[in-house]
Scaffold this motif. Structure first.
Motif, PDB file in Angstrom:
ATOM      1  N   ASN A 219       0.819  -1.213   0.000  1.00 46.93           N
ATOM      2  CA  ASN A 219       0.000   0.000   0.000  1.00 46.93           C
ATOM      3  C   ASN A 219       0.856   1.268   0.000  1.00 46.93           C
ATOM      4  O   ASN A 219       0.376   2.347   0.351  1.00 46.93           O
ATOM      5  CB  ASN A 219      -0.920   0.016   1.225  1.00 46.93           C
ATOM      6  N   ARG A 220       2.118   1.133  -0.400  1.00 48.44           N
ATOM      7  CA  ARG A 220       3.025   2.285  -0.452  1.00 48.44           C
ATOM      8  C   ARG A 220       3.539   2.487  -1.869  1.00 48.44           C
ATOM      9  O   ARG A 220       3.665   1.536  -2.650  1.00 48.44           O
ATOM     10  CB  ARG A 220       4.227   2.095   0.483  1.00 48.44           C
ATOM     11  N   ALA A 221       3.829   3.729  -2.210  1.00 46.58           N
ATOM     12  CA  ALA A 221       4.403   4.044  -3.516  1.00 46.58           C
ATOM     13  C   ALA A 221       5.434   5.151  -3.335  1.00 46.58           C
ATOM     14  O   ALA A 221       5.319   5.998  -2.435  1.00 46.58           O
ATOM     15  CB  ALA A 221       3.312   4.489  -4.477  1.00 46.58           C
ATOM     16  N   PHE A 222       6.442   5.132  -4.212  1.00 53.09           N
ATOM     17  CA  PHE A 222       7.545   6.085  -4.094  1.00 53.09           C
ATOM     18  C   PHE A 222       7.753   6.815  -5.423  1.00 53.09           C
ATOM     19  O   PHE A 222       7.953   6.191  -6.471  1.00 53.09           O
ATOM     20  CB  PHE A 222       8.825   5.364  -3.686  1.00 53.09           C
ATOM     21  N   VAL A 223       7.697   8.143  -5.347  1.00 58.68           N
ATOM     22  CA  VAL A 223       7.907   8.986  -6.521  1.00 58.68           C
ATOM     23  C   VAL A 223       9.340   9.497  -6.491  1.00 58.68           C
ATOM     24  O   VAL A 223       9.770  10.092  -5.495  1.00 58.68           O
ATOM     25  CB  VAL A 223       6.929  10.180  -6.541  1.00 58.68           C
TER      26      VAL A 223
END
Length: 254
Positions: free
Chosen positions: A14-18
């Motif tokens: 449930n995590r995302a990294f830009v």
């Protein structure tokens, strides 16, 4: 909300990294803050509603709130073979608008009347990379979940030999009766259960008669956009737009 592109590998549970250029645009240009909501998309059809939870010097960490797949994408696969144009800005304008409309593949084509070059190898990698950035930017602007595939430039003979499409259309203004040319509206009324369409759009001056004949021999139908002589990029946008709206209305009527 603004959209930002992320590599699929940068989504973990449930995590995302830009990161990279998108991180710079998010933090330095748009000055997004922790707590703000944004859209994220991975270019393969997945789009996320996310909340920024942490910003470091290298990336922005986000909590994924909602995930959707292929939101807003057409049920029909539209590919456009767009001849290269003398004015590069007009070609780039076509790339941008075709992306917004929902085209799945864009194929730069070198035809007999193309002024830029007759050899695909003459098209620099830097120019192709610029085209990819224009397409990505248009995806972000229009909140598309899918990044259209940009083919390497091909010569006309290679283009018309593409076989994976159920219907192939070449747009031509000639009044030659032997071509059995029909108006786009009448052509679409007779289409049923079509999953993929390939469109051929000529350069300034259009296709030559010989190119039209070769296309017909390769399974293309000759279609007209009406009595007016449209610019090449206008023809791309109008034809793809009309076809996309036709299939949207057909889907609603099912």
């Amino acid at each position: 909300m603004e959209s930002f592109f992320i590599e699929p590998k940068n989504v973990k549970k449930n995590r995302a990294f830009v990161n990279g250029e998108e991180f710079h645009h998010l933090v330095r240009v748009l000055r997004k803050k922790v707590g703000e909501l944004i859209y994220l998309f991975d270019g393969t059809g997945k789009i996320y509603t996310a909340r920024i939870t942490k910003i470091t010097k290298d990336n922005a960490e986000c909590e994924i709130i909602e995930e959707n797949f292929m939101r807003g994408e057409l049920n029909v696969e539209i590919a456009v073979g767009q001849a290269l144009l003398k004015n590069p800005e007009r070609f780039e304008f076509a790339l941008e608008k075709l992306t917004e409309i929902g085209v799945r593949q864009i194929i730069p084509v070198l035809t007999e009347r193309v002024i830029v070059s007759k050899n695909p190898k003459d098209i620099s990698p830097n120019k192709i990379e610029r085209w990819r950035k224009i397409i990505l930017s248009a995806c972000k602007q229009s909140n598309r979940a899918f990044i259209p595939e940009l083919f390497e430039p091909v010569v006309f003979e290679e283009f018309i030999s593409l076989e994976k499409y159920e219907k192939k259309i070449i747009f031509h203004e000639s009044e030659v009766k032997s071509l059995n040319r029909v108006l786009l509206y009448d052509y679409l009324k007779n289409l049923k259960n079509v999953g993929s369409i390939l469109l051929a759009i000529g350069p300034e001056g259009g296709f030559t008669d010989e190119e039209i004949e070769k296309a017909v021999e390769s399974g293309f139908d000759v279609v007209s956009l009406g009595c007016r002589r449209l610019r090449s990029e206008t023809s791309s946008i109008v034809s793809a737009g009309v076809i996309s709206q036709f299939f949207i209305s057909e889907t609603k009527n099912l």
